[in-house]
Design a protein around this motif. Structure first.
Motif, PDB file in Angstrom:
ATOM      1  N   THR A  44       0.833  -1.195   0.000  1.00 56.23           N
ATOM      2  CA  THR A  44       0.000   0.000   0.000  1.00 56.23           C
ATOM      3  C   THR A  44       0.873   1.252   0.000  1.00 56.23           C
ATOM      4  O   THR A  44       1.984   1.240   0.531  1.00 56.23           O
ATOM      5  N   HIS A  45       0.357   2.312  -0.597  1.00 54.76           N
ATOM      6  CA  HIS A  45       0.959   3.649  -0.465  1.00 54.76           C
ATOM      7  C   HIS A  45       0.290   4.342   0.701  1.00 54.76           C
ATOM      8  O   HIS A  45       0.925   4.993   1.502  1.00 54.76           O
ATOM      9  N   ASP A  46      -1.033   4.224   0.746  1.00 46.56           N
ATOM     10  CA  ASP A  46      -1.755   4.740   1.914  1.00 46.56           C
ATOM     11  C   ASP A  46      -3.030   3.947   2.135  1.00 46.56           C
ATOM     12  O   ASP A  46      -3.528   3.256   1.257  1.00 46.56           O
ATOM     13  N   VAL A  47      -3.504   4.043   3.370  1.00 47.50           N
ATOM     14  CA  VAL A  47      -4.665   3.274   3.812  1.00 47.50           C
ATOM     15  C   VAL A  47      -5.585   4.217   4.573  1.00 47.50           C
ATOM     16  O   VAL A  47      -5.119   5.052   5.338  1.00 47.50           O
ATOM     17  N   SER A  48      -6.893   4.103   4.344  1.00 45.87           N
ATOM     18  CA  SER A  48      -7.861   4.830   5.162  1.00 45.87           C
ATOM     19  C   SER A  48      -8.926   3.822   5.562  1.00 45.87           C
ATOM     20  O   SER A  48      -8.899   2.672   5.119  1.00 45.87           O
ATOM     21  N   ALA A  49      -9.873   4.249   6.382  1.00 42.21           N
ATOM     22  CA  ALA A  49     -10.926   3.326   6.814  1.00 42.21           C
ATOM     23  C   ALA A  49     -11.721   2.815   5.611  1.00 42.21           C
ATOM     24  O   ALA A  49     -12.129   1.666   5.575  1.00 42.21           O
ATOM     25  N   GLY A  50     -11.896   3.687   4.612  1.00 42.35           N
ATOM     26  CA  GLY A  50     -12.759   3.330   3.494  1.00 42.35           C
ATOM     27  C   GLY A  50     -12.072   2.835   2.236  1.00 42.35           C
ATOM     28  O   GLY A  50     -12.738   2.463   1.276  1.00 42.35           O
TER      29      GLY A  50
END
Length: 109
Positions: A44-50
Motif C-alpha cells: 500500500t501507499h496509503d490506507v484509510s478506513a474506506g
C-alpha cells in the motif's frame, strides 16, 4: 444569522459538494503488504478506513471487484485480514500502476 442551507447548495457546484465525501476518512501513509486474488504481492501507499492505494504491475479495470488480504504483524505474530472492494481509480506510475480501491466494509471505525 445562519446561512440558509439551500443557498449553499444552490451556489456550490455538485462536483465541489461531492469532494469531501471522497476524502471523508483520514489517510495513513504506510506500506502494508497485500496479497491480491491473483497472488500478486503489492504494498500500500496509503490506507484509510474506506479504502487503500497500492502500486501493482498489472492494471485492473475501474469498477471491477477485488478481493485482497492485508498482511501485518500484531503482538509478534503474523496476521491476515481479508477485505473486498472495487477499483475506483488507476493511474500510470513509472513502469507500474497506482490502483485505488474503495472497500465495501470500513477497515476501522
Amino acid at each position: 444569522s445562519m446561512t440558509q442551507p439551500s443557498t449553499i447548495v444552490r451556489d456550490t457546484p455538485m462536483t465541489r459538494l461531492s469532494q469531501p465525501e471522497r476524502r471523508a476518512s483520514v489517510r495513513y501513509g504506510f506500506a502494508l503488504p497485500i496479497l491480491l486474488e491473483d497472488d500478486e504481492e503489492v504494498h500500500t501507499h496509503d490506507v484509510s478506513a474506506g479504502g487503500l492505494l497500492f502500486e501493482a504491475q498489472v492494471p485492473r479495470p475501474v469498477g471491477s471487484p477485488l478481493a485482497l488480504a492485508l498482511r501485518y504483524r500484531a503482538g509478534g505474530r503474523a496476521c491476515r485480514l481479508e477485505v473486498q472492494g472495487r477499483v475506483v481509480r488507476v493511474e500510470r506510475h513509472g513502469d507500474n500502476y497506482n490502483v485505488a480501491v474503495e472497500l465495501y466494509q470500513p477497515l476501522f471505525a
